[in-house]
Write a protein that holds these residues in place. Structure first.
Motif, PDB file in Angstrom:
ATOM      1  N   ARG A 286       0.830  -1.199   0.000  1.00  0.00           N
ATOM      2  CA  ARG A 286       0.000   0.000   0.000  1.00  0.00           C
ATOM      3  C   ARG A 286       0.868   1.254   0.000  1.00  0.00           C
ATOM      4  O   ARG A 286       1.865   1.310   0.728  1.00  0.00           O
ATOM      5  CB  ARG A 286      -0.903   0.010   1.234  1.00  0.00           C
ATOM      6  CG  ARG A 286      -1.881  -1.144   1.279  1.00  0.00           C
ATOM      7  CD  ARG A 286      -2.598  -1.213   2.611  1.00  0.00           C
ATOM      8  NE  ARG A 286      -3.541  -2.327   2.644  1.00  0.00           N
ATOM      9  CZ  ARG A 286      -4.208  -2.695   3.736  1.00  0.00           C
ATOM     10  NH1 ARG A 286      -4.006  -2.053   4.883  1.00  0.00           N
ATOM     11  NH2 ARG A 286      -5.054  -3.705   3.682  1.00  0.00           N
TER      12      ARG A 286
ATOM     13  N   TRP B  43      -0.462  -2.491  -4.288  1.00  0.00           N
ATOM     14  CA  TRP B  43      -1.721  -3.082  -3.843  1.00  0.00           C
ATOM     15  C   TRP B  43      -2.695  -3.388  -4.964  1.00  0.00           C
ATOM     16  O   TRP B  43      -2.929  -2.602  -5.856  1.00  0.00           O
ATOM     17  CB  TRP B  43      -2.383  -2.210  -2.794  1.00  0.00           C
ATOM     18  CG  TRP B  43      -2.677  -0.779  -3.178  1.00  0.00           C
ATOM     19  CD1 TRP B  43      -2.267  -0.089  -4.291  1.00  0.00           C
ATOM     20  CD2 TRP B  43      -3.443   0.145  -2.401  1.00  0.00           C
ATOM     21  NE1 TRP B  43      -2.731   1.195  -4.250  1.00  0.00           N
ATOM     22  CE2 TRP B  43      -3.455   1.375  -3.113  1.00  0.00           C
ATOM     23  CE3 TRP B  43      -4.118   0.070  -1.183  1.00  0.00           C
ATOM     24  CZ2 TRP B  43      -4.119   2.506  -2.647  1.00  0.00           C
ATOM     25  CZ3 TRP B  43      -4.771   1.206  -0.718  1.00  0.00           C
ATOM     26  CH2 TRP B  43      -4.769   2.405  -1.439  1.00  0.00           C
TER      27      TRP B  43
ATOM     28  N   TRP C   8      -8.102  -1.840   3.056  1.00  0.00           N
ATOM     29  CA  TRP C   8      -7.683  -0.502   3.503  1.00  0.00           C
ATOM     30  C   TRP C   8      -8.919   0.349   3.788  1.00  0.00           C
ATOM     31  O   TRP C   8      -8.959   1.098   4.771  1.00  0.00           O
ATOM     32  CB  TRP C   8      -6.812   0.132   2.418  1.00  0.00           C
ATOM     33  CG  TRP C   8      -6.299   1.496   2.683  1.00  0.00           C
ATOM     34  CD1 TRP C   8      -5.134   1.838   3.323  1.00  0.00           C
ATOM     35  CD2 TRP C   8      -6.900   2.738   2.281  1.00  0.00           C
ATOM     36  NE1 TRP C   8      -4.984   3.209   3.353  1.00  0.00           N
ATOM     37  CE2 TRP C   8      -6.052   3.782   2.719  1.00  0.00           C
ATOM     38  CE3 TRP C   8      -8.068   3.059   1.602  1.00  0.00           C
ATOM     39  CZ2 TRP C   8      -6.342   5.128   2.494  1.00  0.00           C
ATOM     40  CZ3 TRP C   8      -8.369   4.397   1.372  1.00  0.00           C
ATOM     41  CH2 TRP C   8      -7.508   5.410   1.817  1.00  0.00           C
TER      42      TRP C   8
END
Length: 325
Positions: free
Chosen positions: A66, A196, A204
């Motif tokens: 991420r 990601w 997330w």
């Protein structure tokens, strides 16, 4: 004697059927053996060494890295006026989360039904957060004119929990064609080799809902379960592993790249080749390399799930769902 012979024949038939119906995992990677061959002998070694190895593999090879954690300017505001619902048992809140990235702004709205006693200043309520991967209109209808079994909010509230849901498509679209030019990807830049995929992006998003829960006095932020079905079940595991604030992950029929082992022969089940080909946008681009090479992978999904320890995990894999494994 005839009865005994019949029984022996029946036992032999059942044994033969069981051998076919229940394949045995083979060469499953050892959870408590580190990459250098050393054995995990205590909690410090698990937390300081082995856990990091497992997390690094799955982050790089399967779900992706991420580019951001909690946005620095993340804010929450009421998207609608709070409403008393469910015959006076619940307060409905519609919350808008908004933030900015290097390439602009983004926001998403989620729905929460809080037990009225908790909302009126009583004991803070534990909650379940649903990652909704179905059409949000009929499945997380905030008016409750349409009550979907997919989100049984009334039953959840009746048992003293808050029922919270968000639509995964509000974070990143589940469409392999434009996915990386829309949603949160639009504001965080181009996709890299190991960045990601959508599963990690949706997880997330669940963490951003958790951020709001921590600000809500009516909710007990120490007792929150994250829930998902199918691709949402995979996402629930990713959310639970990557965010230790979730006390529980509930994963239903998550299958390949979720709770299903790769080191097992299940011809009717989904494989990495199938899933990475059809849903490449869910994963790190590195995942492609393991197509038809499951048996060579040095890790397997039980190790990913183990990263939830010592928190709770509930996994359901339907017996008639071949892809659930």
């Amino acid at each position: 004697m005839k009865k005994m012979n019949h029984m022996l024949t029946l036992v032999a038939a059942v044994s033969a059927w069981s051998a076919v119906a229940a394949p045995v995992p083979q060469n499953v990677p050892e959870l408590m053996t580190c990459e250098d061959g050393s054995k995990v002998t205590d909690l410090g070694m698990w937390e300081g060494k082995r856990r990091a190895e497992i997390m690094e593999f799955f982050t790089r090879e399967e779900y992706g890295r991420r580019p951001v954690g909690r946005p620095a300017d993340l804010k929450f505001e009421d998207a609608e006026t709070n409403a008393v619902m469910m015959g006076g048992k619940a307060i409905r809140k519609r919350i808008r989360a908004s933030w900015t990235g290097p390439r602009g702004e983004w926001s998403s709205v989620f729905t929460a039904f809080l037990p009225k006693d908790a909302a009126d200043g009583g004991k803070p309520a534990p909650s379940f957060v649903l990652i909704c991967n179905h059409d949000p209109g009929p499945n997380i209808d905030p008016t409750r004119e349409r009550k979907s079994y997919f989100w049984p909010a009334e039953e959840i509230v009746d048992r003293g929990y808050a029922a919270i849901a968000f639509y995964n498509g509000d974070i990143a679209p589940d469409d392999k064609n434009p996915v990386f030019t829309n949603g949160v990807y639009r504001i965080y830049g181009d996709r890299g080799k190991d960045t990601w995929g959508a599963l990690s992006a949706w997880a997330w998003g669940a963490s951003r809902v958790m951020d709001w829960i921590e600000t809500e006095p009516a909710l007990d932020a120490k007792h929150v379960g994250v829930v998902g079905h199918s691709r949402g079940g995979k996402t629930a595991l990713v959310a639970g592993v990557t965010d230790a604030r979730f006390a529980m992950a509930c994963s239903n029929d998550s299958g390949c790249s979720g709770a299903k082992l790769n080191h097992i022969t299940l011809p009717a089940s989904e494989s990495i080749k199938i899933i990475a080909g059809a849903f490449r946008h869910w994963f790190s681009l590195e995942y492609d390399k393991w197509a038809d090479r499951e048996w060579e992978m040095p890790y397997d999904q039980h190790e990913w799930i183990a990263l939830m320890a010592p928190r709770l995990v509930a996994i359901a894999s339907a017996s008639k769902d071949n892809w659930a494994g």
